[in-house]
Design an enzyme around this catalytic site. Structure first.
Site, PDB file in Angstrom:
ATOM      1  CG  ASP A   1      -2.032   1.045   1.108  1.00 59.30           C
ATOM      2  OD1 ASP A   1      -2.461   1.334  -0.026  1.00 59.30           O
ATOM      3  OD2 ASP A   1      -2.454   1.572   2.152  1.00 59.30           O
TER       4      ASP A   1
ATOM      5  CG  ASP B   1       0.495   3.449   8.069  1.00 59.44           C
ATOM      6  OD1 ASP B   1       0.564   3.392   9.311  1.00 59.44           O
ATOM      7  OD2 ASP B   1       0.003   4.427   7.472  1.00 59.44           O
TER       8      ASP B   1
END
Length: 312
Positions: free
Chosen positions: A220, A237
């Site tokens: 991502d 993340d």
């Protein structure tokens, strides 16, 4: 009095004044363990009340269920958290808060047990050999996800990628290095004006290669999870990052390359998704021969007690 009555400390019934008085008084005095347990219960209840009453947490009641209170309390008891600050970011899956750990400021990422993107989480866990047998229990999936993020951060750092350093994991809570200053959290790439975008692109390009070299694909990656901190770029993340053995690893890598190249192309850099992907493919030599058995990647998945496994 019979021999058996004498042996077991019974009184002569003829001497008893009422029903039940034929037995000696039972000693129910507290043990040290009882006192410690009650003290801990009181401290935990006080801790939970402080969190509930804190202004910065009142609107986040859905995040702090009993399991989360328990996890935070354990982290406090273990010395990883001394005091909470305010929220850094809020999302559908997790909220991130600042906290003090001794003299250092840390980030505390709290994942919701009933995450709205639960099915999306499964898409990144399924097919990863480290997380076989997790099943569909939400609590186990979220717990595995948090362990996975900690493990991915460790692996990325070993590969030479700047990421927040993971400090501790407890159930659905991850404590890690705080990237920021007194003025606030580190800014994402989409929030700053990049004076030298060509250099920034080369750094992120090399990070993608190093991740792949370590057998990981971010999954991502974009300008929203690359941050600028103390003159350096950091990747954040990594909860959804997968190993190269994941069935969708190639698709995720192509998407990462597309997002990164397109962002920097908008900054005037001569970058294309195909060029970035070709660079990673040519110069990365993925080494993922270790850490691929279920639960073997650092502390990726807690194995639990036999009772825990039977509950699943």
């Amino acid at each position: 009095m019979s021999d058996s009555e004498a042996e077991f400390g019974l009184l002569d019934t003829d001497e008893a004044e009422g029903v039940g008085d034929e037995w000696e008084e039972i000693d129910v005095s507290d043990t040290e363990a009882d006192r410690i347990a009650r003290k801990r219960d009181r401290e935990f209840n006080e801790f939970r009340k402080r969190i509930k009453d804190a202004d910065q947490f009142k609107v986040e009641a859905s995040v702090f269920d009993d399991a989360t209170y328990g996890a935070l309390y354990k982290l406090v008891q273990d010395g990883h958290i001394d005091a909470f600050g305010g929220p850094i970011s809020t999302g559908k899956e997790a909220n991130v808060y600042t906290a003090l750990s001794g003299d250092d400021e840390v980030a505390v990422k709290v994942y919701r047990i009933n995450a709205s993107d639960f099915k999306d989480m499964r898409g990144y866990l399924d097919g990863d050999p480290r997380f076989e047998g997790i099943g569909s229990d939400k609590k186990k999936v979220v717990t595995a996800w948090v362990r996975k993020e900690s493990s991915n951060l460790k692996r990325a750092r070993r590969a030479g990628v700047r990421t927040p350093e993971p400090i501790a994991v407890e159930r659905n809570v991850l404590v890690m290095e705080y990237l920021g200053t007194e003025e606030g959290r580190a800014k994402r790439l989409n929030e700053v004006h990049i004076e030298n975008p060509e250099t920034a692109y080369e750094v992120v390009k090399e990070y993608v290669r190093r991740l792949y070299d370590a057998g990981l694909v971010h999954g991502d990656l974009s300008e929203y999870n690359v941050v600028f901190h103390e003159g350096q770029l950091y990747i954040i993340d990594l909860g959804q990052a997968v190993t190269i053995h994941h069935p969708n690893a190639d698709e995720f890598l192509e998407r990462d390359c597309r997002n990164v190249a397109n962002f920097f192309a908008r900054q005037g850099v001569d970058a294309t998704p195909d060029e970035l992907l070709a660079y990673v493919r040519e110069y990365a030599t993925p080494k993922d021969d270790e850490d691929t058995a279920p639960g073997s990647d650092d502390d990726a998945v807690p194995q639990g007690t036999p009772e825990d496994r039977r509950e699943g």
